[in-house]
Design a protein around this motif. Structure first.
Motif, PDB file in Angstrom:
ATOM      1  N   GLU A   1       0.995  -1.200   0.044  1.00  0.00           N
ATOM      2  CA  GLU A   1       0.180   0.017   0.038  1.00  0.00           C
ATOM      3  C   GLU A   1       0.826   1.319  -0.015  1.00  0.00           C
ATOM      4  O   GLU A   1       0.526   2.315  -0.617  1.00  0.00           O
ATOM      5  CB  GLU A   1      -1.021  -0.055   1.196  1.00  0.00           C
TER       6      GLU A   1
ATOM      7  N   ASP B   1       1.385   2.335  -3.111  1.00  0.00           N
ATOM      8  CA  ASP B   1       0.323   2.428  -4.028  1.00  0.00           C
ATOM      9  C   ASP B   1      -0.023   1.189  -4.818  1.00  0.00           C
ATOM     10  O   ASP B   1      -0.644   1.646  -5.867  1.00  0.00           O
ATOM     11  CB  ASP B   1       0.881   3.662  -5.149  1.00  0.00           C
ATOM     12  N   TYR B   2       0.075   0.152  -4.155  1.00  0.00           N
ATOM     13  CA  TYR B   2      -0.776  -0.904  -4.540  1.00  0.00           C
ATOM     14  C   TYR B   2      -1.565  -1.394  -3.412  1.00  0.00           C
ATOM     15  O   TYR B   2      -0.940  -2.036  -2.438  1.00  0.00           O
ATOM     16  CB  TYR B   2       0.259  -2.003  -5.199  1.00  0.00           C
TER      17      TYR B   2
ATOM     18  N   GLU C   1       1.385  -4.389 -12.286  1.00  0.00           N
ATOM     19  CA  GLU C   1       1.487  -3.651 -11.385  1.00  0.00           C
ATOM     20  C   GLU C   1       1.947  -4.156 -10.185  1.00  0.00           C
ATOM     21  O   GLU C   1       2.634  -3.718  -9.190  1.00  0.00           O
ATOM     22  CB  GLU C   1       0.171  -2.676 -11.366  1.00  0.00           C
TER      23      GLU C   1
ATOM     24  N   ILE D   1      -8.818   1.769  -4.229  1.00  0.00           N
ATOM     25  CA  ILE D   1      -7.979   2.107  -5.206  1.00  0.00           C
ATOM     26  C   ILE D   1      -8.019   3.360  -5.773  1.00  0.00           C
ATOM     27  O   ILE D   1      -7.175   4.016  -5.918  1.00  0.00           O
ATOM     28  CB  ILE D   1      -7.757   0.710  -6.092  1.00  0.00           C
TER      29      ILE D   1
ATOM     30  N   LEU E   1      -6.986   5.830  -3.192  1.00  0.00           N
ATOM     31  CA  LEU E   1      -5.481   5.785  -3.328  1.00  0.00           C
ATOM     32  C   LEU E   1      -4.673   6.707  -4.465  1.00  0.00           C
ATOM     33  O   LEU E   1      -3.904   7.724  -4.376  1.00  0.00           O
ATOM     34  CB  LEU E   1      -4.798   4.570  -3.041  1.00  0.00           C
ATOM     35  N   LYS E   2      -5.363   6.365  -5.729  1.00  0.00           N
ATOM     36  CA  LYS E   2      -4.637   7.117  -6.798  1.00  0.00           C
ATOM     37  C   LYS E   2      -5.025   8.238  -6.970  1.00  0.00           C
ATOM     38  O   LYS E   2      -4.346   9.095  -7.593  1.00  0.00           O
ATOM     39  CB  LYS E   2      -4.975   5.994  -8.049  1.00  0.00           C
ATOM     40  N   LEU E   3      -6.365   8.620  -6.687  1.00  0.00           N
ATOM     41  CA  LEU E   3      -6.819  10.268  -7.071  1.00  0.00           C
ATOM     42  C   LEU E   3      -7.388  10.446  -5.578  1.00  0.00           C
ATOM     43  O   LEU E   3      -8.657  10.481  -5.214  1.00  0.00           O
ATOM     44  CB  LEU E   3      -7.858  10.202  -7.956  1.00  0.00           C
TER      45      LEU E   3
ATOM     46  N   SER F   1      -7.819  -0.475 -14.602  1.00  0.00           N
ATOM     47  CA  SER F   1      -7.125   0.524 -15.234  1.00  0.00           C
ATOM     48  C   SER F   1      -7.930   1.415 -16.051  1.00  0.00           C
ATOM     49  O   SER F   1      -7.656   2.772 -15.853  1.00  0.00           O
ATOM     50  CB  SER F   1      -6.115  -0.082 -16.029  1.00  0.00           C
TER      51      SER F   1
ATOM     52  N   LEU G   1      -9.657   3.875 -13.335  1.00  0.00           N
ATOM     53  CA  LEU G   1      -8.612   5.081 -12.854  1.00  0.00           C
ATOM     54  C   LEU G   1      -8.642   6.155 -14.066  1.00  0.00           C
ATOM     55  O   LEU G   1      -8.695   7.285 -13.826  1.00  0.00           O
ATOM     56  CB  LEU G   1      -7.407   4.478 -12.502  1.00  0.00           C
TER      57      LEU G   1
ATOM     58  N   ARG H   1      -9.803   9.818 -13.738  1.00  0.00           N
ATOM     59  CA  ARG H   1      -8.839  11.153 -13.927  1.00  0.00           C
ATOM     60  C   ARG H   1      -9.440  11.938 -15.037  1.00  0.00           C
ATOM     61  O   ARG H   1      -9.423  13.203 -14.900  1.00  0.00           O
ATOM     62  CB  ARG H   1      -7.781  10.519 -14.510  1.00  0.00           C
TER      63      ARG H   1
END
Length: 312
Positions: free
Chosen positions: A14, A17-18, A50, A219, A222-224, A254, A257, A261
């Motif tokens: 984590e 970033d996973y 990833e 997820i 975390l990514k955004l 994917s 995400l 974005r």
């Protein structure tokens, strides 16, 4: 930087970033502890590649990647001789070669004398390691990613068995090369074809499917981290509703995400059926799938709890 336990794997992934499931964390821990390769199968885009990148980051290791494809053979994956360099060296030492064959009574004798020197030209200085040999001969432990192994031919898969069993490989001119350090090996497969039982026996198996709602939501967050709570919930629920349709290619994490974005860039704060249709090209990749989503937009909107407006 070994993993102390399964929870440590989860936490460190984590931090890289996973976010993974308990099952995935357990498999990574066991693979690192036992030195066995991991065969990760599942739909494209669910995070198989990833995972290997995140493991390399966690362990502080270099990631060496072999991208598989139809027609890949040993030479392209293992090593190649630098023939131009050999030729250049031959030109540079041609005077020395002349000395070696000087006085030879016959052509056969001259060839024999040159043959006695062949180790000088078929040595490690003239080998260009490809990913497999680079991973085995690295002076530091590495993570070896054999990506999309299902796209390679069965003959290449059979070649991998020696490497995955004994972590060594035979080079005719140099003999057997054993791994300096056993690499952490991750093989990924999109189920393009079935892997052999022999390959599967050598690996710890992990199947990565589309994440459940809570995991996918984590997820996205975390990514955004700047995405709004309501928008995040709506887009995850919308993606899950779209996956329930009979599509040629279901959107994976994917695409989730990418869509998230795009919505942030468009400054969307709340999803509506109209926004879903306008940005659908980011989420689905086939025209037939796009048409099916549009035909079922009311069903998708209702499942995701989207608000219908006059423009919708």
């Amino acid at each position: 930087m070994e993993f102390e336990n399964v929870e440590a794997v989860r936490q460190r992934l984590e931090e890289a970033d996973y976010i993974c499931s308990p099952e995935a964390a357990t498999v990574v821990f066991l693979a690192e502890a036992t030195g066995k390769p991991v065969l990760v199968e599942g739909p494209a885009g669910v995070g198989k590649t990833e995972l290997a990148k995140a493991v390399a980051k966690c362990l502080g290791r270099e990631l060496i990647r072999l991208q598989c494809y139809e027609g890949l053979d040993e030479a392209k994956a293992l090593y190649e001789w630098e023939y131009a360099k050999q030729l250049l060296y031959t030109q540079m030492v041609k005077d020395k070669l002349s000395e070696i064959i000087s006085g030879a009574g016959s052509l056969s004798e001259a060839v024999d004398r040159i043959a006695n020197q062949e180790d000088a030209f078929f040595s490690e200085r003239f080998i260009q390691p490809r990913p497999l040999l680079a991973a085995l001969t690295s002076l530091k432990p590495v993570v070896l990613l054999i990506d999309e192994v299902d796209k390679s031919d069965p003959e290449f898969e059979a070649f991998l068995l020696e490497i995955l069993s004994d972590f060594q490989v035979s080079i005719p001119e140099l003999g057997t090369k054993k791994a300096v350090h056993i690499p952490f090996v991750v093989l990924t497969s999109n189920n393009y074809r079935d892997m052999s039982d022999a390959l599967k026996r050598r690996c710890i198996h992990l199947y990565l499917d589309y994440p459940d709602r809570d995991l996918e939501r984590r997820i996205v967050q975390l990514k955004l981290p700047g995405i709004g709570q309501r928008l995040g919930d709506q887009l995850v629920d919308s993606v899950r509703a779209i996956r329930d349709l009979d599509l040629k290619k279901k959107p994976c994490i994917s695409e989730t995400l990418d869509w998230a974005r795009s919505l942030v860039v468009l400054q969307v704060e709340e999803l509506s059926p109209a926004v879903v249709e306008e940005t659908l090209s980011v989420l689905v990749k086939y025209r037939s799938d796009s048409g099916k989503v549009r035909e079922n937009i009311k069903k998708v909107a209702d499942k995701a709890g989207l608000t219908w407006t006059a423009s919708s």
